[in-house]
Design a protein around this motif. Structure first.
Motif, short mmCIF file in Angstrom:
data_model
loop_
_atom_site.label_atom_id
_atom_site.label_comp_id
_atom_site.label_asym_id
_atom_site.label_seq_id
_atom_site.Cartn_x
_atom_site.Cartn_y
_atom_site.Cartn_z
N MET A 111 0.84 -1.20 0.00
CA MET A 111 0.00 0.00 0.00
C MET A 111 0.87 1.25 0.00
O MET A 111 1.93 1.30 0.63
CB MET A 111 -0.91 -0.01 1.23
N ILE A 112 0.40 2.28 -0.70
CA ILE A 112 1.07 3.57 -0.72
C ILE A 112 0.02 4.67 -0.80
O ILE A 112 -1.04 4.46 -1.41
CB ILE A 112 2.06 3.67 -1.91
N LYS A 113 0.28 5.80 -0.17
CA LYS A 113 -0.65 6.92 -0.23
C LYS A 113 -0.17 7.90 -1.30
O LYS A 113 0.98 8.35 -1.28
CB LYS A 113 -0.75 7.63 1.12
N ILE A 114 -1.06 8.20 -2.24
CA ILE A 114 -0.77 9.17 -3.31
C ILE A 114 -1.81 10.26 -3.21
O ILE A 114 -2.99 10.04 -3.45
CB ILE A 114 -0.81 8.49 -4.69
N ASP A 115 -1.37 11.46 -2.83
CA ASP A 115 -2.29 12.55 -2.49
C ASP A 115 -3.18 12.09 -1.33
O ASP A 115 -2.67 11.73 -0.28
CB ASP A 115 -3.07 13.00 -3.72
N SER A 116 -4.48 12.04 -1.51
CA SER A 116 -5.37 11.63 -0.42
C SER A 116 -5.89 10.21 -0.59
O SER A 116 -6.69 9.74 0.22
CB SER A 116 -6.56 12.60 -0.33
N ILE A 117 -5.43 9.52 -1.64
CA ILE A 117 -5.93 8.19 -1.97
C ILE A 117 -4.84 7.15 -1.72
O ILE A 117 -3.67 7.36 -2.03
CB ILE A 117 -6.38 8.11 -3.44
N TYR A 118 -5.24 6.02 -1.14
CA TYR A 118 -4.31 4.91 -0.98
C TYR A 118 -4.44 3.95 -2.15
O TYR A 118 -5.55 3.59 -2.56
CB TYR A 118 -4.60 4.15 0.31
N LYS A 119 -3.31 3.59 -2.71
CA LYS A 119 -3.29 2.56 -3.75
C LYS A 119 -2.84 1.26 -3.11
O LYS A 119 -1.83 1.22 -2.40
CB LYS A 119 -2.35 2.96 -4.88
N ILE A 120 -3.58 0.19 -3.37
CA ILE A 120 -3.28 -1.11 -2.79
C ILE A 120 -3.12 -2.14 -3.91
O ILE A 120 -3.96 -2.23 -4.81
CB ILE A 120 -4.40 -1.57 -1.84
N LEU A 121 -2.03 -2.89 -3.85
CA LEU A 121 -1.81 -3.99 -4.77
C LEU A 121 -1.91 -5.30 -4.00
O LEU A 121 -1.38 -5.42 -2.90
CB LEU A 121 -0.43 -3.90 -5.42
N ALA A 122 -2.61 -6.27 -4.57
CA ALA A 122 -2.79 -7.57 -3.91
C ALA A 122 -2.52 -8.69 -4.89
O ALA A 122 -3.11 -8.74 -5.97
CB ALA A 122 -4.22 -7.69 -3.37
N ILE A 123 -1.61 -9.57 -4.53
CA ILE A 123 -1.39 -10.78 -5.30
C ILE A 123 -2.53 -11.75 -5.00
O ILE A 123 -2.91 -11.95 -3.85
CB ILE A 123 -0.04 -11.42 -4.95
N SER A 124 -3.09 -12.34 -6.06
CA SER A 124 -4.23 -13.25 -5.89
C SER A 124 -3.96 -14.56 -6.62
O SER A 124 -3.40 -14.58 -7.72
CB SER A 124 -5.51 -12.60 -6.44
N HIS A 125 -4.36 -15.68 -5.98
CA HIS A 125 -4.22 -17.01 -6.57
C HIS A 125 -5.60 -17.65 -6.64
O HIS A 125 -6.23 -17.88 -5.61
CB HIS A 125 -3.33 -17.90 -5.70
N LYS A 140 -12.96 4.50 3.77
CA LYS A 140 -13.18 3.07 3.94
C LYS A 140 -13.86 2.47 2.71
O LYS A 140 -14.44 1.39 2.77
CB LYS A 140 -14.03 2.81 5.19
N LYS A 141 -13.77 3.18 1.59
CA LYS A 141 -14.35 2.71 0.33
C LYS A 141 -13.24 2.25 -0.60
O LYS A 141 -12.33 3.01 -0.91
CB LYS A 141 -15.16 3.83 -0.34
N LEU A 142 -13.33 0.98 -1.01
CA LEU A 142 -12.32 0.39 -1.87
C LEU A 142 -12.89 0.17 -3.27
O LEU A 142 -13.97 -0.39 -3.43
CB LEU A 142 -11.85 -0.95 -1.30
N LYS A 143 -12.16 0.63 -4.29
CA LYS A 143 -12.57 0.43 -5.67
C LYS A 143 -11.51 -0.37 -6.41
O LYS A 143 -10.32 -0.09 -6.29
CB LYS A 143 -12.77 1.77 -6.37
N HIS A 144 -11.96 -1.36 -7.15
CA HIS A 144 -11.05 -2.14 -7.98
C HIS A 144 -10.80 -1.39 -9.29
O HIS A 144 -11.75 -0.98 -9.97
CB HIS A 144 -11.65 -3.52 -8.27
N ARG A 145 -9.53 -1.22 -9.62
CA ARG A 145 -9.17 -0.45 -10.81
C ARG A 145 -8.80 -1.32 -12.00
O ARG A 145 -9.21 -1.05 -13.12
CB ARG A 145 -8.04 0.52 -10.50
N LYS A 146 -8.01 -2.36 -11.78
CA LYS A 146 -7.63 -3.23 -12.89
C LYS A 146 -6.97 -4.50 -12.38
O LYS A 146 -6.62 -4.62 -11.21
CB LYS A 146 -6.68 -2.50 -13.85
N THR A 147 -6.83 -5.46 -13.30
CA THR A 147 -6.15 -6.72 -13.04
C THR A 147 -4.92 -6.81 -13.93
O THR A 147 -5.01 -6.56 -15.13
CB THR A 147 -7.08 -7.91 -13.32
N LEU A 148 -3.79 -7.15 -13.34
CA LEU A 148 -2.56 -7.33 -14.09
C LEU A 148 -2.22 -8.82 -14.13
O LEU A 148 -2.20 -9.48 -13.09
CB LEU A 148 -1.41 -6.55 -13.46
N LYS A 149 -1.95 -9.33 -15.33
CA LYS A 149 -1.49 -10.70 -15.50
C LYS A 149 -0.31 -10.70 -16.47
O LYS A 149 -0.24 -9.89 -17.39
CB LYS A 149 -2.60 -11.60 -16.03
#
Length: 351
Positions: A111-125, A140-149
């Motif tokens: 997780m990293i904070k950029i301006d007032s928004i936190y960006k979160i990356l999660a590895i998923s299996h 406390k609102k989380l939005k999914h932005r994209k999937t990387l493969k």
């Protein structure tokens, strides 16, 4: 006939050496003695809280939770990310991904904070497929932005975000099955790696690692740390200007180090597995518990560091610790597949 006997004797001797090395190098003979200068203040019922990251500035934690006996998951599974308010001593986790409708079994997170928004990356299996899921957290609102493969995500384990577009991640194996996978697990074959993503391209920046696991960065000193639990090592790298890595040294931790976090003073805190064979049997369901250990590393410079055992427990309170995050005098420690994780409180010392 004599030649055949000699060959068989050599093969038998080689097998005995191989087996003995497995037991010795995995901590099988290590004595587990419960130790902690503190107390458990909360057991939080959340399964498989494998990774935990925190915002000290905004006083909350994000927990990666997957209810599975093994990773990667072989079935469709809906794990989740959870928000934990650290200002409220009720410590009740709030699901952030309840509306995330695709199969999701989160493992390592960053997780990293950029301006007032936190960006979160999660590895998923999920279903023998690997991905990196990109989220944004606003309050406390989380939005999914994209999937990387990508094909380089062979067996991704942990991830470290750098900025809006760039990150590092570890692959804990080079092979997914067969004899080579067996040799990686039990022979300690050092062939896993660290990958770097610059927003467009994936590049291998470190290899020759046995089970590359937790990863984190000391941003002030431009140092990158990678856990190699199969060798009981934390590997230290210098981050170059082009974000490639230069190996500095190995820290011999004498335990199966997992995820790496930093405290406010820059010390490394690592959830660990002191007996890897015991852990492997636990992961297969053959044992009910597995011991947990937390270590703290004060890394000053090359060949100048100290290692402190902060916590050791036989698995009765919580099995198979994977992460330890500090917040004041609290330690949040998670695990790979137990039904709950712990919040510990350190007692003050006279030092």
């Amino acid at each position: 006939m004599k030649l055949l006997k000699r060959v068989l004797l050599i093969l038998l001797l080689g097998l005995l050496i191989f087996v003995a090395n497995i037991f010795i190098s995995t901590g099988f003979f290590r004595t587990i003695e419960n130790k902690f200068n503190g107390e458990i203040i909360k057991k939080i019922n959340l399964p498989g809280a494998e990774d935990i990251v925190i915002s000290r500035k905004d006083s909350f934690a994000i927990i990666s939770s997957t209810n599975g006996r093994a990773l990667p998951s072989t079935n469709k599974e809906y794990g989740g990310l959870y928000y934990l308010d650290l200002k409220n001593d009720n410590y009740k986790p709030i699901s952030l991904t309840a509306d995330f409708k695709k199969p999701f079994a989160p493992h390592g997170i960053s997780m990293i904070k950029i301006d007032s928004i936190y960006k979160i990356l999660a590895i998923s299996h999920t279903e023998n497929s690997h991905s990196i899921e990109v989220f944004e957290l606003n309050g406390k609102k989380l939005k999914h932005r994209k999937t990387l493969k990508h094909p380089t995500m062979i067996s991704p384990n942990d991830i470290k975000i750098i900025d809006e577009h760039r990150f590092y991640f570890t692959n804990d194996h080079k092979y997914t099955k067969g004899m080579m996978r067996f040799l990686e697990d039990y022979g300690g074959l050092s062939i896993s790696n660290v990958m770097y993503y610059d927003g467009e391209n994936y590049t291998e920046v470190a290899d020759g690692i046995s089970y590359a696991n937790g990863i984190n960065i000391d941003e002030k000193r431009k140092l990158l740390f990678v856990a190699s639990p199969r060798k009981f090592l934390v590997k230290v790298f210098k981050i170059k200007d082009d974000n490639s890595l230069e190996f500095i040294e190995n820290i011999d931790c004498k335990t199966g180090v997992d995820n790496i976090e930093f405290d406010v003073d820059g010390n490394l805190w690592i959830g660990s597995h002191p007996n890897l064979i015991h852990f492997a049997e636990y992961a297969k369901g053959n044992k009910k518990t597995s011991p947990s250990e937390i270590i703290k590393i004060n890394y000053i410079d090359k060949k100048d560091y100290t290692i402190e055992q902060v916590y050791m427990e036989d698995g009765t309170e919580m099995s198979a610790s994977t992460v330890a995050v500090t917040f004041g005098n609290l330690i949040l420690t998670g695990n790979v597949m137990d039904k709950h994780f712990l919040i510990l409180k350190k007692h003050p010392t006279n030092n």
